[in-house]
Every structure is written in C-alpha cells, then in structure tokens.
Design a protein around this motif. Structure first.
Motif, short mmCIF file in Angstrom:
data_model
loop_
_atom_site.label_atom_id
_atom_site.label_comp_id
_atom_site.label_asym_id
_atom_site.label_seq_id
_atom_site.Cartn_x
_atom_site.Cartn_y
_atom_site.Cartn_z
N MET A 1 26.35 13.67 16.38
CA MET A 1 25.35 13.99 15.88
C MET A 1 24.77 13.08 15.27
N ARG A 2 25.68 12.11 14.45
CA ARG A 2 25.28 10.93 13.25
C ARG A 2 24.93 9.52 14.95
N LEU A 3 25.18 9.66 15.58
CA LEU A 3 24.74 8.98 16.37
C LEU A 3 23.72 9.31 17.33
N VAL A 4 23.27 10.67 17.37
CA VAL A 4 21.89 10.60 17.73
C VAL A 4 20.59 10.86 16.62
N ALA A 5 21.18 10.82 15.73
CA ALA A 5 20.44 10.96 14.23
C ALA A 5 20.19 9.54 14.46
N SER A 6 20.65 8.49 14.01
CA SER A 6 21.71 7.14 14.11
C SER A 6 20.00 6.08 15.46
N GLY B 1 1.14 -1.60 0.53
CA GLY B 1 -0.13 -0.39 0.01
C GLY B 1 1.06 1.33 -0.15
N LEU B 2 -0.04 2.42 -0.03
CA LEU B 2 1.17 3.68 -0.70
C LEU B 2 1.40 4.09 0.48
N SER B 3 0.72 3.84 1.69
CA SER B 3 1.09 5.04 2.66
C SER B 3 2.06 3.60 3.54
N THR B 4 2.71 3.13 3.75
CA THR B 4 3.41 2.10 4.41
C THR B 4 4.82 1.94 2.69
N LEU B 5 4.46 2.40 1.84
CA LEU B 5 5.48 3.14 0.88
C LEU B 5 6.49 3.89 0.75
N ARG B 6 5.59 5.26 1.45
CA ARG B 6 5.44 6.74 2.32
C ARG B 6 6.85 5.92 3.79
N CYS B 7 5.91 5.15 4.27
CA CYS B 7 6.44 5.20 5.55
C CYS B 7 8.37 4.39 5.22
N LEU B 8 8.56 3.79 4.33
CA LEU B 8 9.73 3.12 3.83
C LEU B 8 10.70 4.41 3.39
N ALA B 9 9.57 5.16 1.81
CA ALA B 9 11.00 5.99 2.11
C ALA B 9 11.02 6.88 2.37
N PHE B 10 10.25 7.53 4.08
CA PHE B 10 11.39 8.32 4.93
C PHE B 10 11.65 7.34 5.17
N ALA B 11 11.64 5.93 5.77
CA ALA B 11 13.39 5.59 6.53
C ALA B 11 14.10 5.14 6.16
N VAL B 12 14.05 5.13 4.67
CA VAL B 12 15.72 5.25 3.82
C VAL B 12 16.17 6.89 3.70
N ALA B 13 15.30 7.59 3.62
CA ALA B 13 16.26 8.88 4.00
C ALA B 13 16.24 9.71 6.06
N ALA B 14 16.07 9.01 6.41
CA ALA B 14 15.97 9.27 7.43
C ALA B 14 17.50 8.15 7.99
N GLU B 15 17.71 7.19 7.01
CA GLU B 15 18.89 6.21 7.87
C GLU B 15 20.58 7.03 6.54
N GLN B 16 20.00 7.91 6.08
CA GLN B 16 20.55 8.55 4.95
C GLN B 16 21.26 9.69 5.21
N LEU B 17 19.70 10.76 6.15
CA LEU B 17 20.81 11.30 7.35
C LEU B 17 21.57 11.24 8.01
N ALA B 18 21.10 10.43 8.80
CA ALA B 18 21.90 9.79 10.05
C ALA B 18 23.34 9.23 9.13
#
Length: 287
Positions: free
Chosen positions: A116-121, A91-108
């Motif tokens: 800051m990397r430890l806090v972001a992770s 579903g599209l809601s879960t897809l949004r979640c996964l896309a954000f999770a990937v972005a947040a992981e890259q941010l970390a």
C-alpha cells in the motif's frame, strides 16, 4: 470467509455509507490542508494568519518558499525568503496544492503495508506530475489561470487518495491488490466528486476534473479540463492503479486522442516548451 473478504465487505460498506450520507470527515493526515483551505476561503482572514498556519508544518513552509522562487513564478529571480511574501507570490490556489501534496506524501508514509505504501507513493508522484504539467501547459499556452490548472491536476485523483487513506483500516486488502484496484477505479469518480464538494472546491475545478477527455481533444486545448487531460498524457509517472489493472497506457491514449483530432506535433512542441517549467515545479513540490 477469508480475512480479505471480511475486510473487503466492511470497506465497501463504509465507502457506500459515506457516499450516501456525504463525506463529512477526513483522515487526520489532511487536517492541515483543510485548515489552510478554510483560512484561505474566509474573507476576513489575514495573510499573517495563513502564514502562521503554514509555519506549523515546516515541510510545507519550505515547499512554499521553494515554489515562490521557481523561475516560472518568479521570473526576475529576486530572492524570496519571507513566508508571507512567498504566499503572496504563489497565490492561494498553489498553496492549497502544496498543502495537499504534503498531506498525500504523509499518507504514503503512514501505510504500514509495504504494498500500500508503494501504491500511495506512486499515486502521489503521478498526481504531482499531472499537476506540474497542467500548470506548465497553462503557463506556456498563456492562460490566465495556471494556478487553477495546477489545482485541478492535483485534485484529479483525490478520490483515489481518499480510498487509500480509508483502506489503512483494513490491512487484509493488500492480499489481493488487483481486486482492490478494481474497487478504487469503480468508486474513483463518485468519491472524488463527493470529496471535492465537501471541500467546497470552485465549480470550474470540479468541472475540469469531471470533464470527458474524449469529448473535445482538438487543438489548441479549449477548456481547463482539456489542459488537465493533456497533462495526463504527458505525465511520465504512471498511475499505479492503471498498472495494476493493465489499463491503457500513455502511448495508447495519445494515439487515440490524435485519431480524435489532437495535433500530435503541436502537443510535442508544447511538451518541449513546458518541460523545464514542469521540472521546476516538481522539484519545488517534492524537494
């Protein structure tokens, strides 16, 4: 004036200006997540177009396939290998979640500062944990919208992610992480609300994230916000900003909630039932 104070003032001025004017731009790390959201929200977008966007990020594509093959979302275990079929399944809601999770992981990973990397992770892992519990609880409570619960759980700390991303421009802030944590928790809610509004999130997701968790902690949980709050109590990965500030921990919050009417035994039973689903979802999002 120290470099910390100089950058602290500049950081505060930037955030205050963005709150006054509205969030109009996002860190580049969120570009793919935003692009997928726009495609998902457009009524004339085809599944092939969405799959094409997902394919541009191999890590996201792999997570989508893995999520679609979890027992929670694919109980009959027919192996799903097509990205289009996987998107249809989750579903599209879960897809949004996964896309954000990937972005947040890259941010970390993008933060040059080790602190800051430890806090972001840590924040990323906490958000994944809350999101997975939210989805698992909704599933085992037989709610019709476990995908909405997953999205609300993940969006709960989006204000903190946004502030972390903006802080990358001000490396001196790592000189006093306690003071930085105070700023993040002070601005967390208004920034989260502004970001969710800019992302045009569904009203029920915004409402769930903004809900007062102590307004109604009876059993069983009545609203989506209650489910998300229970997920924050269940989360085993702490929010790093809470740790930095010495805020009340999970045990204290649970005790306070029980005093306000939460059924401790019912909550424990729900956690036991949902734990396997939660682990599957975390594995799919983090693998």
């Amino acid at each position: 004036m120290s470099s910390f104070d100089t950058q602290f003032e500049a950081f505060a001025e930037q955030i205050q200006q963005e709150l006054r004017e509205g969030v109009t731009s996002f860190p580049t790390v969120f570009d793919l997540s935003l692009r997928i959201q726009k495609l998902a929200d457009a009524p004339d977008t085809s599944l092939a177009q969405i799959a094409g966007a997902v394919q541009t990020e191999p890590l996201l594509a792999a997570k989508v396939i893995r999520m679609a093959n979890t027992l929670t979302l694919n109980p009959y275990r027919g192996q799903i290998t097509s990205l289009g079929d996987a998107i249809q399944r989750i579903g599209l809601s879960t897809l949004r979640c996964l896309a954000f999770a990937v972005a947040a992981e890259q941010l970390a990973r993008d933060h040059r500062s080790r602190q800051m990397r430890l806090v972001a992770s840590g924040l990323w892992m906490h958000s994944i944990d809350v999101s997975a519990w939210s989805c698992a609880f909704a599933h085992h409570l037989k709610r019709p919208d476990p995908d909405a619960a997953m999205l609300a759980g993940l969006m709960l700390d989006i204000g903190q992610f946004y502030l972390l991303a903006r802080a990358a421009r001000y490396p001196a802030l790592e000189g006093d992480m306690g003071r930085f944590a105070e700023v993040v928790t002070t601005w967390d809610e208004p920034v989260r609300d502004a970001v969710l509004e800019a992302l045009e999130m569904p009203e029920r997701i915004i409402t769930a994230c903004a809900a007062d968790p102590f307004a109604n902690t009876g059993w069983p949980p009545a609203e989506l916000g209650d489910v998300v709050f229970l997920a924050t109590l269940a989360a085993e990965s702490p929010n790093p900003f809470d740790n930095l500030l010495g805020s009340r921990q999970r045990g204290e919050l649970l005790e306070a909630s029980v005093a306000d009417g939460l059924d401790h035994d019912g909550f424990d039973a729900l956690m036991s039932e949902a734990r396997a689903s939660r682990m599957e979802l975390i594995s799919a999002a983090c693998g």
